[in-house]
Design an enzyme around this catalytic site. Structure first.
Site, PDB file in Angstrom:
ATOM      1  N   HIS A 176      49.557  40.745  52.128  1.00 56.71           N
ATOM      2  CA  HIS A 176      48.340  41.044  51.353  1.00 56.71           C
ATOM      3  C   HIS A 176      47.081  40.635  52.114  1.00 56.71           C
ATOM      4  O   HIS A 176      46.082  41.349  52.125  1.00 56.71           O
ATOM      5  CB  HIS A 176      48.357  40.297  50.013  1.00 56.71           C
TER       6      HIS A 176
ATOM      7  N   TYR B 296      45.463  33.564  40.117  1.00 57.30           N
ATOM      8  CA  TYR B 296      46.414  34.630  40.431  1.00 57.30           C
ATOM      9  C   TYR B 296      45.788  35.498  41.517  1.00 57.30           C
ATOM     10  O   TYR B 296      44.574  35.670  41.563  1.00 57.30           O
ATOM     11  CB  TYR B 296      46.721  35.482  39.185  1.00 57.30           C
ATOM     12  N   GLU B 297      46.630  36.081  42.383  1.00 54.71           N
ATOM     13  CA  GLU B 297      46.098  36.738  43.568  1.00 54.71           C
ATOM     14  C   GLU B 297      45.279  37.990  43.259  1.00 54.71           C
ATOM     15  O   GLU B 297      44.603  38.518  44.129  1.00 54.71           O
ATOM     16  CB  GLU B 297      47.212  37.057  44.569  1.00 54.71           C
ATOM     17  N   SER B 298      45.323  38.464  42.019  1.00 50.17           N
ATOM     18  CA  SER B 298      44.479  39.596  41.641  1.00 50.17           C
ATOM     19  C   SER B 298      43.000  39.196  41.601  1.00 50.17           C
ATOM     20  O   SER B 298      42.146  40.035  41.353  1.00 50.17           O
ATOM     21  CB  SER B 298      44.916  40.137  40.286  1.00 50.17           C
ATOM     22  N   GLY B 299      42.703  37.922  41.808  1.00 47.84           N
ATOM     23  CA  GLY B 299      41.310  37.495  41.895  1.00 47.84           C
ATOM     24  C   GLY B 299      40.813  36.698  40.698  1.00 47.84           C
ATOM     25  O   GLY B 299      39.655  36.321  40.635  1.00 47.84           O
TER      26      GLY B 299
END
Lengths: 286, 258
Positions: free
Chosen positions: A104, B51-54
């Site tokens: 990612h 969370y990696e979605s920001g």
């Protein structure tokens, strides 16, 4: 300048066989309607870039649109495998699919460096992993100031970026809210772009002074497709249809059930049908 | 009074206990998400979940099915773009604990989430690295949560997706990595920590009712036990109640029978 057109016109005008196409949306705002239109128009030999190729690329790859996939995480989130992507990689059905696999961090950095007009992205990554052994595009550079060795990957410079956004205004400016993913970077890194939106408004009205807006002069074609992210979601419009993500596992597992579903729900449908999906979702929620 | 519980619940509870109120945690979907939210709803109400979605400092009332569910954004302090997430927050060193899982792990806690069998001719094609390769080296330390079994706990990985302690000893430092790497491996049978010198994952605590033999039978290498092995305290009634309510709310929200 009018950028507004139908989705069919937007895909015809922007996507050519053999193009490198980035369709982004990080769980939120996935451009499913545009994916279906590309399938209906029978586009071939695409190189598909996407951080998280989930259902949208499972469908496009299963229908033979692509011969290469550039990605960092390929699965049906919280559910399991992408059966069509796996069938293409493992068995070459419906055609052989080459893969270029990243993390990612690398993908996000490659979009940002593409948007920045740089040839490559530099970041601290891939340390101790086997990914550089299977992806020759992962290289390194030595920092001229500290001597630290850092990872590099080529910038993403897609021919076309395709995203779904909440709203456009009459001038063709595009507003994004909620989970933003890499959509802004993807559009700014691409030569051409298609943006589907939930609606067009006269004016965005009162908004945060730092709202995330793609100005009209950075956006290619805009098509109004209410519900166009379904079964993904659009913040403030409709929720993610989680049940369908689970259902997809059964649909995509076998080639014939997949093809039957695609015929009934994609090949024989139009972009306007997405509004109906979302209406049904709202009725079910009440 | 004893309450009955499942091994998976013991694993989630043990993982939740490892988190501190002051931690800034990078959370993955599934077991890490359940453990992190259980910690937030019990002993660590001020823990920061990312969370990696920001989504920064999110407080979901139900567990997300995907890494970018609307629930995460609705309840976050703020939401940043994904490039910003990976550059400023992860690479920038703002995260104390990264939570990872995997399909395969070896005794030095290296992880494989890419492929079983040869890369070009996979027996099982797994999802791939996602955020894990950089989470593994950029977070202050790493907790790993995985159900223990011979298929997953292997002598040699088919593919190293994310670095644990490499070949052991000072391998991380030799690669120029400054963070600690995996400091805890929490399974449904026990808790392992790296040996201070060799960095081999070593059993330090065994869950109630589990034997050393069972741990060995479910591991593909010869397991080392610490000189002093404790028994993991069983889940308390409160821990179980909060976890089960969280799972029930989640099942309802995702349209399943609880």
């Amino acid at each position: 300048m009018s950028r507004l057109m139908s989705l069919a016109e937007a895909v015809e005008a922007n996507v050519r066989d053999g193009d490198t196409v980035a369709m982004e949306g990080f769980t939120h705002l996935i451009p499913h309607a545009a994916g279906h239109e590309i399938i209906r128009q029978g586009k071939k030999r695409l190189t598909l870039i996407r951080m998280t190729p989930d259902l949208i690329y499972d469908q496009m790859i299963g229908m033979g649109c692509a011969d290469k996939l550039v990605f960092s995480w390929g699965g049906n989130p919280g559910v399991g495998s992408l059966h069509r992507v796996r069938d293409a990689i493992e068995n070459g059905w419906p055609n052989k699919l080459a893969i270029e696999e990243h993390s990612h961090s690398a993908m996000a950095n490659a979009y940002a460096s593409g948007a920045s007009g740089l040839p490559f992205a530099v970041f601290r990554g891939y340390i101790g992993t086997d990914l550089p052994k299977v992806n020759p595009n992962i290289k390194s550079v030595t920092c001229p100031y500290t001597g630290e060795v850092l990872a590099t990957v080529p910038s993403h410079r897609p021919d076309v970026a395709v995203i779904h956004a909440l709203r456009a205004d009459r001038e063709g400016n595009v507003l994004l809210e909620g989970i933003l993913g890499v959509q802004k970077e993807a559009v700014l890194a691409a030569r051409r772009s298609i943006v589907t939106v939930e609606e067009v408004v006269d004016d965005f009205g009162p908004r945060n002074l730092n709202a995330v807006i793609l100005p009209s002069w950075t956006v290619g074609s805009i098509a109004v497709v209410p519900g166009g992210a379904f079964p993904s979601y659009a913040q403030g419009y409709y929720k993610r249809f989680n049940a369908f993500y689970k259902e997809w596992d059964g649909i995509a597992r076998e080639r014939d059930t997949f093809l039957a579903w695609m015929k009934e729900n994609v090949l024989n449908k139009r972009p306007e049908d997405f509004a109906e999906h979302v209406r049904n979702l709202r009725v079910a929620a009440e | 009074m004893t309450t009955t519980y499942k091994p998976a619940e013991m694993m989630t509870v043990a993982a939740a206990r490892a988190l501190k109120n002051t931690d800034v945690t990078f959370v993955g979907i599934g077991a890490p998400s359940a453990a992190s939210n259980l910690a937030r709803l019990t002993h660590a109400p001020e823990i920061t979940l990312i969370y990696e979605s920001g989504t920064l400092a999110t407080k979901p009332t139900v567990l997300p099915l995907s890494i970018g569910d609307g629930e995460l954004c609705d309840t976050a302090l703020t939401t940043v773009s994904v490039p910003e997430m990976f550059r400023y927050w992860l690479q920038g060193g703002r995260i104390t604990v990264g939570f990872l899982g995997g399909a395969q792990i070896d005794k030095y806690a290296n992880l494989n989430t890419t492929v079983v069998g040869p890369y070009d001719k996979p027996k099982v094609r797994l999802p791939g690295g996602g955020g894990a390769p950089e989470i593994a080296t950029s977070c202050g330390e790493i907790f790993i949560i995985m159900s223990q079994g011979k298929r997953g706990f292997v002598e040699k990985l088919d593919f190293v997706t994310s670095l644990g302690h490499g070949e052991g000893g000072d391998h991380r430092q030799r690669l120029g990595v400054k963070t600690k790497g995996p400091t805890k491996l929490i399974t449904d049978l026990c808790i392992m920590e790296p040996d201070p010198k060799t960095k081999e994952m070593t059993v330090v605590s065994i869950h109630p009712g589990v034997t050393r033999e069972q741990i060995q039978e479910n591991t593909g290498w010869t397991v080392k036990f610490a000189d002093k092995v404790t028994e993991t305290p069983a889940p308390t009634e409160l821990e179980l109640k909060v976890l089960r309510e969280l799972n029930e709310r989640t099942a309802r929200a995702h349209g399943e029978a609880a």
